[in-house]
Scaffold this active site. Structure first.
Site, PDB file in Angstrom:
ATOM      1  N   HIS A   1      -2.054   4.546   2.599  1.00  0.00           N
ATOM      2  CA  HIS A   1      -3.495   4.795   2.777  1.00  0.00           C
ATOM      3  C   HIS A   1      -4.079   3.801   3.773  1.00  0.00           C
ATOM      4  CE1 HIS A   1      -4.230   7.734  -0.464  1.00  0.00           C
ATOM      5  NE2 HIS A   1      -3.200   7.147  -1.054  1.00  0.00           N
ATOM      6  N   GLU A  48      -6.771   3.911   5.306  1.00  0.00           N
ATOM      7  CA  GLU A  48      -8.237   3.799   5.226  1.00  0.00           C
ATOM      8  C   GLU A  48      -8.699   2.568   4.454  1.00  0.00           C
ATOM      9  OE1 GLU A  48      -6.362   6.012   3.687  1.00  0.00           O
ATOM     10  OE2 GLU A  48      -7.196   6.725   1.785  1.00  0.00           O
ATOM     11  N   CYS A  85      -0.869  10.172   2.731  1.00  0.00           N
ATOM     12  CA  CYS A  85      -0.173  10.121   1.448  1.00  0.00           C
ATOM     13  C   CYS A  85       0.341  11.502   1.040  1.00  0.00           C
ATOM     14  CB  CYS A  85      -1.076   9.481   0.394  1.00  0.00           C
ATOM     15  SG  CYS A  85      -0.112   8.772  -0.955  1.00  0.00           S
TER      16      CYS A  85
HETATM   17  N1  GLN Z   1       0.526  13.058  -5.480  1.00  0.00           N
HETATM   18  C1  GLN Z   1       1.294  12.325  -4.542  1.00  0.00           C
HETATM   19  C2  GLN Z   1       2.229  11.324  -5.195  1.00  0.00           C
HETATM   20  O1  GLN Z   1       1.996  10.905  -6.298  1.00  0.00           O
HETATM   21  C3  GLN Z   1       0.419  11.636  -3.502  1.00  0.00           C
HETATM   22  C4  GLN Z   1      -0.638  10.748  -4.051  1.00  0.00           C
HETATM   23  C5  GLN Z   1      -1.715  10.418  -3.053  1.00  0.00           C
HETATM   24  O2  GLN Z   1      -2.035  11.172  -2.145  1.00  0.00           O
HETATM   25  N2  GLN Z   1      -2.340   9.272  -3.213  1.00  0.00           N
HETATM   26  O3  GLN Z   1       3.198  10.928  -4.601  1.00  0.00           O
END
Ligand code: GLN
Length: 541
Positions: free
Chosen positions: A518, A520, A384
């Site tokens: 994600h 995971e 992410c």
């Molecule tokens: N801060 C980043 C966004 O909002 C990634 C968020 C995250 O890693 N879940 O795009």
């Protein structure tokens, strides 16, 4: 009608009610029953989406885009059943729903009260969205005696009467502290906790006691006597070194038999098939290899902050018959370091995983880690935010765009990563404005991703189209695609309309992948996520 099992906790928090609920579910599932597990959290946030991982641990995301308590992750991992939005609710959401109805005039002039309006809302949640499940397990968050939990206890008390006591079971999980100087387990706190529950009108049907050592017969009898139970319904929940050993341990203690006995289902019940639980227990008792993965993050102090991630790495270890050792590296410690100092911190790692997050703190250190992994050909998996970080790293250091950054951190940068204002979900347009509410406004839940043929990602997944869960606000600008490709950095996964980069990878590297989603959240002990499995395999060399 399904049978309802309510799981409450007492004496102290963090007893592992979530894993206990998941394990009960797993044992019933092993006997061929269809099980669903739900979490009711009394706190007043609408959902945990805006809560700090430091306080509350990880925010788990469902396919249908709910931000939920991390216990839903345990339920999915133990049962292999993806939870829905309708499997998680908070006190805040219950009150919000009731007050929204009140404004709407739905109560037709009635005085809106805790009983019946709040309790009815809780009961409606418990009974909602059920199809052909045999068992619904409802875990009540918090500890018996908490003020905000009282209304939930009242609701489940009423619910059990509504469906008939033969269709509901109350399991209460407590702690038996071991007092070294006395050389014995102490039952008094559990007695008091059962009594507190009784004050709310609920007699525990089964008492489960967390303990570091087995319980003696006399301790069991004493608990039974004071808690109004038969000794068979006092069950020890032993501390174990791995959560996936718990279902087998509960089975050994007779928990599933007592649950079925309560419902009068023991005669007809099938013997449980626990072979897959035995199989993974066997793997973890005789690891063939070992690998050290560095997790470069900023919530290193609290393991719960990266719960699903830890589990996904463990599952990947199971798939590779390898013990995965984790080394936590605070990304801020990599900032302002010279290359030798960075190597001093990161050398010795077989793989580097960077788990995502929010805010600028620690990001420059993560960029250092991504560069180190790329240049030293160390397997790297960025999740992410850390796909975004990997993109910033290559655009800065390979394409030479030194001002490249995310507008999440620096407003007047070269905006390689920027806020998305519009995107499509299931055929409808989603929009977001700058300064919108923080809660529930991210790109959330499962989105499809089309993989580029003949890339590492494509070979790992073994298919052209996948769906993975998202939780972010910012997106990488696809405009850099061609310049990056010329330098061997490929966008190997995109949204079906081709606009949003979902996966980037570095060619000519053993494993360098960043994913906007994600993975995971979807990993399971019996089905490790292919990305994690391939990452651990690459790290094993
Ligand atoms: N801060 C980043 C966004 O909002 C990634 C968020 C995250 O890693 N879940 O795009």
């Amino acid at each position: 009608m399904p049978k309802y099992i309510f799981v409450t906790g007492g004496v102290v928090s963090s007893l592992g009610k979530g894993i206990a609920s998941a394990s009960i579910g797993a044992l019933l599932q092993a006997r061929g029953y269809k099980v669903r597990i739900r979490k009711l959290d009394p706190y007043l946030n609408i959902d945990p989406g805006t809560m700090s991982p430091h306080q509350h641990g990880e925010v788990f995301v469902t396919d249908d885009g709910a931000e939920t308590d991390l216990d839903l992750g345990h339920y999915e991992r133990f049962l292999g059943v993806p939870p829905h939005k309708t499997d998680s609710i908070s006190g805040g959401k219950i009150y919000f729903n009731v007050l929204t109805k009140e404004r709407h005039g739905d109560y037709l002039g009635a005085t809106v009260q805790s009983i019946p309006h709040i309790t009815d809302e809780i009961k409606a949640f418990i009974a909602s969205d059920i199809t052909d499940e045999d068992f619904i397990i409802c875990e009540i968050g918090g500890t018996v005696g908490d003020i905000e939990g009282l209304i939930f206890l009242e609701a489940i008390r009423q619910f059990a009467n509504d469906v008939g006591r033969e269709n509901a079971l109350f399991i209460h999980l407590t702690l038996l502290p071991y007092i070294k100087t006395a050389g014995e387990l102490k039952t008094k706190p559990s007695q008091h906790s059962v009594k507190t529950l009784l004050e709310a009108g609920i007699q525990a049907d089964i008492l489960m006691c967390r303990s570091s050592i087995p319980m003696t017969d006399s301790e069991r009898k004493k608990l039974a006597l004071f808690c109004n139970l038969v000794p068979e319904d006092v069950i020890v929940a032993l501390d174990l070194d791995n959560i996936y050993k718990i279902p087998l341990s509960y089975h050994k203690e007779g928990l599933d038999v007592r649950v079925l006995h309560h419902f009068g289902m023991l005669e007809e019940a099938k013997e449980p098939d626990l072979s897959r639980w035995h199989e993974i227990t066997k793997i973890m008792s005789e690891w063939e290899k070992e690998v050290t993965i560095g997790i470069v993050g900023k919530y290193c102090g609290l393991q719960d902050a990266y719960k699903s991630l830890n589990e996904a790495l463990f599952h990947a270890g199971l798939a590779n018959h390898s013990k995965v050792k984790l080394k936590w590296v605070d990304s801020e410690t990599l900032e302002d370091k010279n290359p030798e100092e960075v190597a001093g911190i990161l050398s010795g790692l077989d793989g580097i995983l960077v788990p995502g997050g929010f805010g600028y703190r620690g990001v420059e250190g993560k960029i250092v880690a991504a560069r180190y992994a790329r240049e030293h050909k160390i397997p790297y998996l960025g999740i992410c935010l850390d796909m975004q970080v990997a993109a910033i790293e290559v655009v800065r250091n390979v394409l030479g765009v030194k001002e490249a950054n995310s507008t999440e951190f620096v407003k007047d940068c070269t905006p390689l990563i920027a806020l998305m204002h519009e995107w499509e979900k299931d055929g409808s347009l989603q929009t977001r404005q700058e300064g919108a509410d923080m809660g529930g406004t991210l790109r959330l839940g499962a989105y499809p991703c089309v993989l580029t043929k003949d890339t590492l990602a494509w070979s790992i997944y073994g298919q052209d189209r996948i769906a993975e869960r998202h939780r972010h606000r910012y997106e990488m600008d696809i405009a850099y695609e061609h310049d990056l490709a010329a330098k061997g950095i490929v966008i190997s996964g995109k949204s079906p309309d081709g606009i949003l980069p979902e996966i980037i990878e570095v060619k000519d590297h053993p494993f360098f992948i960043g994913v906007q989603f994600h993975p995971e959240f979807k990993s399971q002990p019996f089905a490790a996520h292919p990305l994690f499995s391939a990452f651990v395999k690459a790290s094993l060399g």
